[in-house]
Design an enzyme around this catalytic site. Sequence first.
Site, short mmCIF file in Angstrom:
data_model
loop_
_atom_site.label_atom_id
_atom_site.label_comp_id
_atom_site.label_asym_id
_atom_site.label_seq_id
_atom_site.Cartn_x
_atom_site.Cartn_y
_atom_site.Cartn_z
N SER A 1 -11.84 0.56 -5.43
CA SER A 1 -11.44 1.09 -6.73
C SER A 1 -12.54 1.06 -7.79
CB SER A 1 -10.20 0.37 -7.23
OG SER A 1 -9.52 1.21 -8.10
N TYR B 1 -3.98 12.20 0.41
CA TYR B 1 -3.22 11.33 -0.47
C TYR B 1 -2.08 12.13 -1.11
CZ TYR B 1 -2.43 7.67 -3.98
OH TYR B 1 -1.89 6.68 -4.76
N GLY C 1 -16.46 4.59 -3.50
CA GLY C 1 -15.75 5.19 -2.37
C GLY C 1 -15.47 4.23 -1.24
N GLY D 1 -12.93 2.12 -1.26
CA GLY D 1 -11.53 1.70 -1.33
C GLY D 1 -11.33 0.46 -2.17
N ASP E 1 -4.30 0.82 -9.19
CA ASP E 1 -5.71 0.50 -9.42
C ASP E 1 -6.00 0.14 -10.87
OD1 ASP E 1 -5.90 1.17 -6.79
OD2 ASP E 1 -7.04 3.02 -7.10
N GLU F 1 0.85 -1.20 0.00
CA GLU F 1 0.00 0.00 0.00
C GLU F 1 0.88 1.25 0.00
OE1 GLU F 1 -3.22 -0.07 -1.11
OE2 GLU F 1 -3.50 -1.55 0.48
P1 ADP Z 1 -13.21 4.13 -4.99
O1 ADP Z 1 -12.38 4.12 -6.23
O2 ADP Z 1 -12.46 3.65 -3.80
O3 ADP Z 1 -14.50 3.42 -5.13
P2 ADP Z 1 -13.26 6.95 -5.56
O4 ADP Z 1 -13.63 8.12 -4.74
O5 ADP Z 1 -11.90 6.90 -6.13
O6 ADP Z 1 -13.56 5.65 -4.68
O7 ADP Z 1 -14.28 6.81 -6.77
C1 ADP Z 1 -15.67 6.82 -6.51
C2 ADP Z 1 -16.38 7.67 -7.56
O8 ADP Z 1 -16.33 7.02 -8.84
C3 ADP Z 1 -17.85 7.85 -7.27
O9 ADP Z 1 -18.05 8.95 -6.41
C4 ADP Z 1 -18.41 8.13 -8.66
O10 ADP Z 1 -18.19 9.48 -9.04
C5 ADP Z 1 -17.54 7.27 -9.55
N1 ADP Z 1 -18.17 5.97 -9.82
C6 ADP Z 1 -17.77 4.75 -9.38
N2 ADP Z 1 -18.57 3.76 -9.85
C7 ADP Z 1 -19.49 4.36 -10.62
C8 ADP Z 1 -20.62 3.90 -11.40
N3 ADP Z 1 -20.94 2.59 -11.46
N4 ADP Z 1 -21.36 4.82 -12.04
C9 ADP Z 1 -21.05 6.12 -11.98
N5 ADP Z 1 -20.01 6.62 -11.28
C10 ADP Z 1 -19.25 5.77 -10.60
MG MG Z 2 -10.66 5.29 -6.61
#
Ligand code: ADP
Ligand code: MG
Length: 361
Positions: free
Chosen positions: A104, A202, A100, A102, A150, A13
Site C-alpha cells: 500500500s 479488482y 506495487g 501490495g 488501505d 482480504e
Molecule cells: P501498492 O499500493 O501496493 O504499493 P499501487 O499500484 O496501488 O501499489 O501503487 C503504486 C504506485 O504508487 C506507484 O506506481 C507510484 O505511481 C505511486 N507511488 C508509491 N510510492 C511512491 C513514492 N514514494 N513516490 C512517488 N510515487 C509513489
Molecule cells: Mg495501492
Amino acid sequence: MWRAPGRVNLIGEHTDYNDGFVAPIALPLGITARVTATTDGAVHARSVGVEPARFDLAGLAPGTVEGWAAYVAGVVWALAERGHDITGADIDLDGDVPHGAGLSSSAALECVVAIALDDVFGLGLTRDELIAVARRAENDYVGLPNGVLDQSASLLCRAGHVLLLDTRSGERRHVPFDLAAAGLALLVIDTRAPHRLVDGEYAARRRDCEAAAAELGMTALRDVVDLVAALAALTDERLRHRVRHVVTENARVLEVMGILDGGGDLRAIGPVLIASHMSLRDDYEVSSPELDLAVSAALGAGAHGARMTGGGFGGSAIALVDAASADDVTAAVTAGFAAAGFGPPSVFAAVAADGAHRVEV
Ligand code: ADP
Ligand code: MG
C-alpha cells in the site's frame, strides 16, 4: 514534515468493500512529505527516484494528471471537491514502501499528502475525513475502486496493535498485538512480482460481489447470515465461490480477534491464515504462482501459518513464524523461489507501527 505508513493486512482480504471487517497493521515503512503552501495556482511535486511533476489547479479533474503524480493530484482534487481551496503547494516526498508490492505505497502517498496539506492550510479535517479524501483520490481520480482498508490503516493504526475495523459502522478497536512477547514474528515476503490490480481484476471481483448481493437481495455480502442458504440461492457457480470467500473471510477476522482477545496461544492464528490463503486462491482466485510458493515454502519450513496479503495477483505474503526460525523460513522461501526460476523475494519482519504522524524536520 509528516510520515504515513504502508500496511499489511493480518486478516480480512477483500472484505472491506463488502461492508465487512478488516484487521491491518501499519508497517515501519512509509512515505514522508514536506509541504509548503504557495499562491501560484500550481503544485510542484518531487519524489525520490521518479520524475518531478507540476500541475495547475485550475481545471484539475480526473484524467488531467497521470503517472505517480495522479495520486497527489487526486488528493488536491478531492479536497477541492469538498470546498477546500488549495492555492498552490510545493511537495517533497521520500519513502521506503516498495511500489506495487501490495504493501500500500499508494495509500501511504495519498494519506501523507492529505495530512500534510491539511496541516499547512489549516483545514482541520478529522482522520476519518482524511481517509475519505485519500480514498476518493484513489477511487475517483486514479480509478481503482478499492475499499477503505488501505487509507484507514495508514491513518488510524497504532504501534503494537492490530486495528480491528468494522467498515460498515466505522467502529474500530486497537487490539494489542505483541508477537515478540510470544516468541513469534510476522514475516513479510515481498515476491517482487508486481500486482496488476489496475488491469481490471479488482474491479471484476467487486462487480461479482455486487451482483451476488443483488441476487440475494442484500445491501452487501456482510449481511449473509446463512452461508449454505446463500450458496443454494445463487445460480452462478463463480459467484458462489466469491461469496464463500467473503463470508468465511469475514468470520476469520472475528476468529483471529477472538484469539487475540482471549490472551491464549497466538500460534492459533496460524491455521486461520492458511484457511484465508486457500480461500483467496481457490474461491476468490486472486493468488499467483509466486504467492502460492511463498506460502507453501514458509509452511514447509515450519511457519505456523501464511497467506497472501493485499489485493493479490502478485505483491506480498505474510508468514507467522517462531522468531527463532525466521532465518530458516526466509532461507527456505528464497531457495524455493530460485528453484522455481522466480527472481529473489525480499523478506523482512513486520512490526506494528504507528499510523500517520508528524516527524521532526
Ligand atoms: P501498492 O499500493 O501496493 O504499493 P499501487 O499500484 O496501488 O501499489 O501503487 C503504486 C504506485 O504508487 C506507484 O506506481 C507510484 O505511481 C505511486 N507511488 C508509491 N510510492 C511512491 C513514492 N514514494 N513516490 C512517488 N510515487 C509513489
Ligand atoms: Mg495501492
